[in-house]
Design a protein around this motif. Structure first.
Motif, PDB file in Angstrom:
ATOM      1  N   ALA A   1     -19.266  68.837 -31.288  1.00 40.15           N
ATOM      2  CA  ALA A   1     -19.580  68.523 -32.693  1.00 40.15           C
ATOM      3  C   ALA A   1     -18.298  68.273 -33.475  1.00 40.15           C
ATOM      4  O   ALA A   1     -18.216  67.335 -34.269  1.00 40.15           O
ATOM      5  N   PHE A   2     -17.292  69.099 -33.229  1.00 42.47           N
ATOM      6  CA  PHE A   2     -16.008  68.906 -33.906  1.00 42.47           C
ATOM      7  C   PHE A   2     -15.316  67.634 -33.406  1.00 42.47           C
ATOM      8  O   PHE A   2     -14.814  66.832 -34.196  1.00 42.47           O
ATOM      9  N   VAL A   3     -15.310  67.438 -32.093  1.00 38.23           N
ATOM     10  CA  VAL A   3     -14.643  66.272 -31.506  1.00 38.23           C
ATOM     11  C   VAL A   3     -15.336  64.983 -31.940  1.00 38.23           C
ATOM     12  O   VAL A   3     -14.683  64.014 -32.346  1.00 38.23           O
ATOM     13  N   GLY A   4     -16.652  64.959 -31.854  1.00 39.12           N
ATOM     14  CA  GLY A   4     -17.403  63.766 -32.243  1.00 39.12           C
ATOM     15  C   GLY A   4     -17.245  63.435 -33.719  1.00 39.12           C
ATOM     16  O   GLY A   4     -17.068  62.278 -34.092  1.00 39.12           O
ATOM     17  N   GLY A   5     -17.298  64.457 -34.564  1.00 40.81           N
ATOM     18  CA  GLY A   5     -17.098  64.234 -36.001  1.00 40.81           C
ATOM     19  C   GLY A   5     -15.732  63.657 -36.291  1.00 40.81           C
ATOM     20  O   GLY A   5     -15.582  62.738 -37.104  1.00 40.81           O
ATOM     21  N   PHE A   6     -14.712  64.194 -35.606  1.00 40.06           N
ATOM     22  CA  PHE A   6     -13.358  63.683 -35.787  1.00 40.06           C
ATOM     23  C   PHE A   6     -13.248  62.238 -35.310  1.00 40.06           C
ATOM     24  O   PHE A   6     -12.680  61.390 -36.014  1.00 40.06           O
ATOM     25  N   LEU A   7     -13.771  61.942 -34.126  1.00 42.88           N
ATOM     26  CA  LEU A   7     -13.647  60.593 -33.568  1.00 42.88           C
ATOM     27  C   LEU A   7     -14.350  59.545 -34.427  1.00 42.88           C
ATOM     28  O   LEU A   7     -13.803  58.471 -34.679  1.00 42.88           O
ATOM     29  N   PHE A   8     -15.562  59.849 -34.860  1.00 44.55           N
ATOM     30  CA  PHE A   8     -16.300  58.886 -35.681  1.00 44.55           C
ATOM     31  C   PHE A   8     -15.602  58.650 -37.016  1.00 44.55           C
ATOM     32  O   PHE A   8     -15.557  57.524 -37.502  1.00 44.55           O
ATOM     33  N   GLN A   9     -15.054  59.715 -37.599  1.00 45.99           N
ATOM     34  CA  GLN A   9     -14.346  59.558 -38.869  1.00 45.99           C
ATOM     35  C   GLN A   9     -13.019  58.835 -38.664  1.00 45.99           C
ATOM     36  O   GLN A   9     -12.652  57.969 -39.463  1.00 45.99           O
ATOM     37  N   TYR A  10     -12.293  59.168 -37.614  1.00 41.32           N
ATOM     38  CA  TYR A  10     -10.982  58.570 -37.353  1.00 41.32           C
ATOM     39  C   TYR A  10     -11.099  57.056 -37.135  1.00 41.32           C
ATOM     40  O   TYR A  10     -10.292  56.285 -37.640  1.00 41.32           O
ATOM     41  N   PHE A  11     -12.097  56.634 -36.377  1.00 35.67           N
ATOM     42  CA  PHE A  11     -12.273  55.219 -36.104  1.00 35.67           C
ATOM     43  C   PHE A  11     -13.128  54.513 -37.152  1.00 35.67           C
ATOM     44  O   PHE A  11     -13.346  53.305 -37.055  1.00 35.67           O
ATOM     45  N   GLY A  12     -13.623  55.226 -38.134  1.00 36.28           N
ATOM     46  CA  GLY A  12     -14.395  54.625 -39.218  1.00 36.28           C
ATOM     47  C   GLY A  12     -15.743  54.081 -38.781  1.00 36.28           C
ATOM     48  O   GLY A  12     -16.213  53.084 -39.314  1.00 36.28           O
ATOM     49  N   ILE A  13     -16.358  54.731 -37.819  1.00 38.07           N
ATOM     50  CA  ILE A  13     -17.641  54.277 -37.292  1.00 38.07           C
ATOM     51  C   ILE A  13     -18.772  54.877 -38.127  1.00 38.07           C
ATOM     52  O   ILE A  13     -18.849  56.079 -38.310  1.00 38.07           O
ATOM     53  N   SER A  14     -19.617  54.013 -38.632  1.00 41.00           N
ATOM     54  CA  SER A  14     -20.802  54.443 -39.371  1.00 41.00           C
ATOM     55  C   SER A  14     -22.032  53.933 -38.630  1.00 41.00           C
ATOM     56  O   SER A  14     -22.102  52.750 -38.277  1.00 41.00           O
ATOM     57  N   LEU A  15     -22.977  54.811 -38.394  1.00 41.00           N
ATOM     58  CA  LEU A  15     -24.152  54.438 -37.611  1.00 41.00           C
ATOM     59  C   LEU A  15     -25.223  53.753 -38.451  1.00 41.00           C
ATOM     60  O   LEU A  15     -26.116  53.113 -37.900  1.00 41.00           O
ATOM     61  N   GLY A  16     -25.175  53.905 -39.757  1.00 39.82           N
ATOM     62  CA  GLY A  16     -26.170  53.286 -40.613  1.00 39.82           C
ATOM     63  C   GLY A  16     -27.515  53.995 -40.576  1.00 39.82           C
ATOM     64  O   GLY A  16     -28.524  53.412 -40.941  1.00 39.82           O
ATOM     65  N   ILE A  17     -27.525  55.237 -40.130  1.00 41.67           N
ATOM     66  CA  ILE A  17     -28.753  56.025 -40.090  1.00 41.67           C
ATOM     67  C   ILE A  17     -28.748  56.955 -41.299  1.00 41.67           C
ATOM     68  O   ILE A  17     -27.749  57.597 -41.589  1.00 41.67           O
ATOM     69  N   GLU A  18     -29.866  57.016 -41.999  1.00 41.34           N
ATOM     70  CA  GLU A  18     -29.921  57.807 -43.228  1.00 41.34           C
ATOM     71  C   GLU A  18     -30.222  59.278 -42.988  1.00 41.34           C
ATOM     72  O   GLU A  18     -29.953  60.106 -43.842  1.00 41.34           O
TER      73      GLU A  18
END
Length: 84
Positions: free
Chosen positions: A42-59
């Motif tokens: 959860a920590f690693v995934g949150g960091f990676l998605f934020q670092y690379f600026g990935i947004s899934l577009g899910i509400e």
């Protein structure tokens, strides 16, 4: 149950679900290893998605957190296999 305790329970449940999903994808062990890999993921995934600026577009925030944690758990499990 207080709000803080409920937050911890939800966090642990998200970690457990993410660890279980990661174990289905890359293979894995039991309940404790799923929980540990999911919580760390959860920590690693949150960091990676934020670092690379990935947004899934899910509400739905819960679904997004489970996806982030699952991707992170997969990364954690694969890195652990490379080390051990």
């Amino acid at each position: 149950m207080s709000i803080a305790a409920q937050g911890w329970v939800v966090f642990l449940l998200i970690g457990l679900v993410a660890g279980f999903l990661a174990s289905l994808i890359v293979g894995g062990g039991g309940l404790i290893s799923c929980l540990v890999s999911g919580v760390i993921g959860a920590f690693v995934g949150g960091f990676l998605f934020q670092y690379f600026g990935i947004s899934l577009g899910i509400e739905n925030a819960l679904v997004v957190e489970i996806i982030h944690a699952t991707v992170g758990a997969i990364v954690v499990v694969l890195l652990a296999r490379l080390i051990v």
